[in-house]
Design a protein around this motif. Structure first.
Motif, mmCIF file in Angstrom:
data_model
loop_
_atom_site.group_PDB
_atom_site.id
_atom_site.type_symbol
_atom_site.label_atom_id
_atom_site.label_comp_id
_atom_site.label_asym_id
_atom_site.label_seq_id
_atom_site.Cartn_x
_atom_site.Cartn_y
_atom_site.Cartn_z
ATOM 1 N N ALA A 1 0.795 -1.225 0.000
ATOM 2 C CA ALA A 1 0.000 0.000 0.000
ATOM 3 C C ALA A 1 0.827 1.275 0.000
ATOM 4 N N GLY A 2 2.157 1.159 0.048
ATOM 5 C CA GLY A 2 2.986 2.351 -0.038
ATOM 6 C C GLY A 2 3.466 2.854 1.310
ATOM 7 N N GLU A 3 4.163 3.978 1.275
ATOM 8 C CA GLU A 3 4.808 4.517 2.470
ATOM 9 C C GLU A 3 3.808 4.813 3.591
ATOM 10 N N VAL A 4 4.273 4.626 4.820
ATOM 11 C CA VAL A 4 3.458 4.854 6.013
ATOM 12 C C VAL A 4 3.747 6.248 6.546
ATOM 13 N N VAL A 5 2.682 7.015 6.842
ATOM 14 C CA VAL A 5 2.860 8.391 7.324
ATOM 15 C C VAL A 5 2.361 8.586 8.751
ATOM 16 N N ARG A 6 1.578 7.635 9.273
ATOM 17 C CA ARG A 6 1.067 7.779 10.641
ATOM 18 C C ARG A 6 0.897 6.387 11.251
ATOM 19 N N VAL A 7 1.206 6.280 12.558
ATOM 20 C CA VAL A 7 1.117 4.997 13.255
ATOM 21 C C VAL A 7 0.399 5.198 14.582
ATOM 22 N N PHE A 8 -0.570 4.339 14.855
ATOM 23 C CA PHE A 8 -1.224 4.310 16.167
ATOM 24 C C PHE A 8 -1.246 2.865 16.633
ATOM 25 N N ALA A 9 -0.847 2.623 17.897
ATOM 26 C CA ALA A 9 -0.708 1.243 18.364
ATOM 27 C C ALA A 9 -1.218 1.083 19.790
ATOM 28 N N GLN A 10 -1.701 -0.111 20.072
ATOM 29 C CA GLN A 10 -2.081 -0.513 21.426
ATOM 30 C C GLN A 10 -1.526 -1.904 21.684
ATOM 31 N N LEU A 11 -1.082 -2.131 22.931
ATOM 32 C CA LEU A 11 -0.567 -3.428 23.344
ATOM 33 C C LEU A 11 -1.505 -4.032 24.381
ATOM 34 N N GLN A 12 -1.672 -5.344 24.312
ATOM 35 C CA GLN A 12 -2.485 -6.054 25.291
ATOM 36 C C GLN A 12 -1.600 -7.051 26.022
ATOM 37 N N ALA A 13 -1.727 -7.095 27.346
ATOM 38 C CA ALA A 13 -0.831 -7.917 28.152
ATOM 39 C C ALA A 13 -1.604 -8.974 28.925
ATOM 40 N N GLU A 14 -0.886 -10.026 29.333
ATOM 41 C CA GLU A 14 -1.417 -10.973 30.288
ATOM 42 C C GLU A 14 -1.498 -10.292 31.650
ATOM 43 N N VAL A 15 -2.222 -10.908 32.570
ATOM 44 C CA VAL A 15 -2.275 -10.368 33.921
ATOM 45 C C VAL A 15 -0.870 -10.407 34.521
ATOM 46 N N GLN A 16 -0.381 -9.250 34.935
ATOM 47 C CA GLN A 16 0.947 -9.101 35.519
ATOM 48 C C GLN A 16 2.041 -9.705 34.623
ATOM 49 N N GLY A 17 1.873 -9.531 33.327
ATOM 50 C CA GLY A 17 2.864 -10.046 32.395
ATOM 51 C C GLY A 17 3.122 -9.056 31.288
ATOM 52 N N PRO A 18 4.056 -9.377 30.398
ATOM 53 C CA PRO A 18 4.390 -8.484 29.282
ATOM 54 C C PRO A 18 3.327 -8.552 28.199
ATOM 55 N N PRO A 19 3.284 -7.567 27.308
ATOM 56 C CA PRO A 19 2.323 -7.605 26.202
ATOM 57 C C PRO A 19 2.524 -8.830 25.324
ATOM 58 N N VAL A 20 1.423 -9.472 24.990
ATOM 59 C CA VAL A 20 1.481 -10.640 24.106
ATOM 60 C C VAL A 20 0.666 -10.413 22.841
ATOM 61 N N ALA A 21 0.046 -9.229 22.720
ATOM 62 C CA ALA A 21 -0.726 -8.933 21.521
ATOM 63 C C ALA A 21 -0.612 -7.450 21.200
ATOM 64 N N ALA A 22 -0.719 -7.136 19.921
ATOM 65 C CA ALA A 22 -0.628 -5.745 19.470
ATOM 66 C C ALA A 22 -1.663 -5.485 18.395
ATOM 67 N N THR A 23 -2.253 -4.308 18.449
ATOM 68 C CA THR A 23 -3.142 -3.821 17.397
ATOM 69 C C THR A 23 -2.572 -2.505 16.910
ATOM 70 N N VAL A 24 -2.255 -2.431 15.632
ATOM 71 C CA VAL A 24 -1.572 -1.261 15.082
ATOM 72 C C VAL A 24 -2.318 -0.776 13.840
ATOM 73 N N VAL A 25 -2.541 0.532 13.778
ATOM 74 C CA VAL A 25 -3.176 1.146 12.614
ATOM 75 C C VAL A 25 -2.118 1.964 11.873
ATOM 76 N N LEU A 26 -1.882 1.593 10.618
ATOM 77 C CA LEU A 26 -0.939 2.309 9.761
ATOM 78 C C LEU A 26 -1.717 3.110 8.731
ATOM 79 N N THR A 27 -1.429 4.387 8.627
ATOM 80 C CA THR A 27 -2.017 5.209 7.575
ATOM 81 C C THR A 27 -0.963 5.431 6.500
ATOM 82 N N HIS A 28 -1.310 5.077 5.274
ATOM 83 C CA HIS A 28 -0.377 5.194 4.154
ATOM 84 C C HIS A 28 -0.559 6.518 3.429
ATOM 85 N N ALA A 29 0.474 6.949 2.735
ATOM 86 C CA ALA A 29 0.399 8.209 1.990
ATOM 87 C C ALA A 29 -0.721 8.179 0.956
ATOM 88 N N SER A 30 -1.072 6.995 0.477
ATOM 89 C CA SER A 30 -2.145 6.850 -0.508
ATOM 90 C C SER A 30 -3.525 7.069 0.082
#
Length: 323
Positions: free
Chosen positions: A189-218
């Motif tokens: 889809a071409g170059e990325v110009v904006r990034v928004f991300a969220q991480l989801q973690a286990e209880v008292q643990g490190p993040p094991v999932a990520a949801t990321v929105v990339l906006t492309h120049a197109s």
């Protein structure tokens, strides 16, 4: 490629997968890992004449091409060492944990006159090919109303609960899992110009999932979801493209279990890793442009860094054009 001497740095899952692909291509492989586990790796693959190097210097001096399969925070030093030795190099994505280090690695390779190939093997995968066909025949198109979605699950690395120094620790799911879809989205889809991300973690643990929105120049938006699950779980990927009329294209991979590097023969010629490594070695031997360049490794590092910053700040991060 029986006349190709490959030096493989690493001993984890990525190294084992890449070793199987190199063996399928007929390469002679020496292995080295700072943790010393490469001796066991070589012993397991002794029937395929895989040998263990006693030091990094010895590995580099006996290799025409180096493959770096270590955690992100350590790749920069290995790529610089390979460049100084005059070795063409394949490097896991991103090519460094920090975008500045990724740029330094790219510059060092260029100055030494050697290739640096980021391991963007998803570009040889079925998802990439299927969407390219849909774009070519007019079934799908990108633009301000297009949404490209990727989903990826994989077994959590053995030591994912530890924060790797300099690797961002809690952002490891971004740097080691989602990065492959960041590169795939950018290649489509071409170059990325904006990034928004969220991480989801286990209880008292490190993040094991990520949801990321990339906006492309197109104007196209890519939604990337990645999740680490229990060890032993097979890898699965999904992708789809939606437009004003709803979903116009979709693709799901068949579940794939961990590769058995001790039996390289089942690897098909069109396997993405095998196909990518073949393309890289062809570029080295012929001088033709490589299908993936060092700049792609730099951009992958920039997107990962932006996603990590967004996840911990709660704000979208703008990506300016690379200098």
């Amino acid at each position: 490629m029986p006349d190709l001497d490959v030096g493989l740095i690493g001993s984890g899952t990525a190294a084992r997968t890449r070793l199987a692909a190199w063996l399928a291509l007929g390469a002679r492989v020496r292995v080295y890992s700072p943790d010393g586990r490469h001796h066991r790796l070589a012993a397991e693959h002794a029937p395929y004449h895989v040998t263990a190097a006693v030091s990094l210097r010895r590995l580099l001096s006996h290799s025409a091409l180096v493959d770096v399969c270590t955690p992100a925070h350590s790749r920069h030093a290995f790529v610089l060492a390979a460049a100084r030795t005059g070795c063409d190099t394949v490097c896991e994505l991103p090519s460094a944990a920090d975008p500045t280090e990724a740029r330094q690695a790219a510059d060092a390779a260029e100055a030494a006159g050697v290739h640096l190939f980021p391991a963007g093997f998803e570009r040889w995968g079925a998802t990439h090919a299927s969407l390219r066909r849909a774009l070519a025949d007019g079934t799908a198109e990108f633009g301000p109303t297009a949404v490209l979605e990727f989903g990826r699950t994989a077994a959590r690395p053995d030591r994912s609960h530890r924060s790797a120094a300099g690797a961002g620790g809690d952002g490891r799911v971004l740097a080691e899992l989602s990065v492959h879809d960041f590169d795939l989205a950018r290649s489509l889809a071409g170059e990325v110009v904006r990034v928004f991300a969220q991480l989801q973690a286990e209880v008292q643990g490190p993040p094991v999932a990520a949801t990321v929105v990339l906006t492309h120049a197109s104007g196209t938006v890519s939604l990337v979801r990645g999740r680490w699950v229990l060890p032993g779980t097979t890898v699965g990927t999904t992708a789809r493209l939606s437009g004003p009329r709803g979903e116009v294209w979709q693709h799901a991979s068949a579940p794939v279990g961990p590769a058995d590097a001790r039996r390289p023969s089942p690897w098909a010629d069109d396997d993405p890793t095998v196909a990518g490594l073949r393309a890289f070695t062809t570029a080295v031997r012929t001088g033709r442009p490589a299908p993936v360049t060092a700049r792609d490794g730099v951009m992958a590092a920039r997107i990962v860094a932006a996603a990590r910053l967004s996840a911990f700040s709660g704000r979208a991060v703008e990506l300016s054009a690379e200098d």
